[in-house]
Enzyme design. Structure first.
Site, PDB file in Angstrom:
ATOM      1  N   GLU A 194      13.667  14.099  -7.366  1.00  0.00           N
ATOM      2  CA  GLU A 194      12.668  15.121  -7.030  1.00  0.00           C
ATOM      3  C   GLU A 194      11.389  14.480  -6.503  1.00  0.00           C
ATOM      4  O   GLU A 194      10.789  14.960  -5.527  1.00  0.00           O
ATOM      5  CB  GLU A 194      12.332  15.968  -8.263  1.00  0.00           C
ATOM      6  CG  GLU A 194      13.515  16.713  -8.842  1.00  0.00           C
ATOM      7  CD  GLU A 194      14.255  15.979  -9.953  1.00  0.00           C
ATOM      8  OE1 GLU A 194      14.796  16.649 -10.833  1.00  0.00           O
ATOM      9  OE2 GLU A 194      14.294  14.718  -9.938  1.00  0.00           O
ATOM     10  N   HIS A 252      12.549   9.241  -9.490  1.00  0.00           N
ATOM     11  CA  HIS A 252      13.516  10.335  -9.643  1.00  0.00           C
ATOM     12  C   HIS A 252      13.724  11.007  -8.288  1.00  0.00           C
ATOM     13  O   HIS A 252      12.835  10.990  -7.428  1.00  0.00           O
ATOM     14  CB  HIS A 252      12.997  11.371 -10.633  1.00  0.00           C
ATOM     15  CG  HIS A 252      13.052  10.926 -12.058  1.00  0.00           C
ATOM     16  ND1 HIS A 252      13.005  11.808 -13.110  1.00  0.00           N
ATOM     17  CD2 HIS A 252      13.151   9.696 -12.621  1.00  0.00           C
ATOM     18  CE1 HIS A 252      13.068  11.147 -14.244  1.00  0.00           C
ATOM     19  NE2 HIS A 252      13.148   9.851 -13.977  1.00  0.00           N
ATOM     20  N   CYS A 270      13.276  17.134 -15.146  1.00  0.00           N
ATOM     21  CA  CYS A 270      12.615  16.702 -16.381  1.00  0.00           C
ATOM     22  C   CYS A 270      11.153  17.165 -16.364  1.00  0.00           C
ATOM     23  O   CYS A 270      10.659  17.672 -15.358  1.00  0.00           O
ATOM     24  CB  CYS A 270      12.694  15.178 -16.508  1.00  0.00           C
ATOM     25  SG  CYS A 270      11.655  14.282 -15.329  1.00  0.00           S
TER      26      CYS A 270
END
Length: 148
Positions: free
Chosen positions: A48, A46, A76
Site C-alpha cells: 500500500e 508495504h 494494517c
C-alpha cells in the site's frame, strides 16, 4: 483486483509476504506495487505504501482524492493511517487479515474516513488464500531447516 493479485504473485516469487496493491482513478491504474520489506530491509515497504509513494510522484501531489485502492489483504494499522492521510476514497481488499480481532478492527477504523470494502469474489479469495497459506507454510519449513 486481478492486477493486485498479479502484484501479490510478484512478491511471492521474491519471497516477500504476498501482498499486492493497485491504485485507480477514473478507471485508470495510476500506480501498482507489492511488498518489498525484505528486499529493501524496511518495514515501510508495504504494498500500500509503495503504491501511495508511486502515485504521489506520478500525480505530483500527496492528496490522492477520488481514488480507489485495490489490495489483496486487509491493510494494517500503519497502512490505514497512510491511506487515510492520502485521502484515498475507497479501499477494496480481497481477504480479511485473520490475525486481527474485531476489537482491533474497530479501534483502527474509528477515525478512518476512507471507505473499506471487502471484495466478494470467492474464486479470487480462494486463490489468494492458497497463495498466502503456501507462502507461510514454506517459510515455516525453511526456518525448520535453518535451525537444524
Amino acid at each position: 483486483m486481478k492486477m493486485a493479485l498479479k502484484e501479490a504473485k510478484k512478491a511471492f516469487l521474491i519471497s516477500e509476504v504476498p501482498v499486492g496493491a493497485v491504485l485507480v482513478k477514473d478507471d485508470v491504474i495510476i500506480a501498482r506495487g507489492h511488498n518489498v520489506v525484505e528486499k529493501k530491509q524496511s518495514v515501510l515497504r508495504h504494498a500500500e505504501l509503495e503504491v501511495i509513494k508511486k502515485a504521489n510522484a506520478k500525480q505530483k501531489n500527496w492528496r490522492l482524492n477520488e481514488t480507489t485502492l485495490y489490495v489483496t489483504l486487509e491493510p494494517c494499522m500503519m497502512c490505514l493511517g497512510a491511506i487515510n492521510l492520502s485521502r484515498i476514497k475507497n479501499v477494496i481488499f480481497l481477504l480479511l487479515d485473520d490475525k486481527k480481532s474485531d476489537n482491533q478492527r474497530s479501534i483502527e477504523r474509528k477515525n478512518i474516513v476512507t471507505t473499506l470494502i471487502l471484495h466478494s469474489d470467492s474464486k479470487r479469495q480462494k486463490e489468494y488464500k492458497t497463495m498466502l497459506q503456501t507462502f507461510f507454510r514454506d517459510q515455516r519449513i525453511l526456518k525448520k531447516f535453518d535451525s537444524e
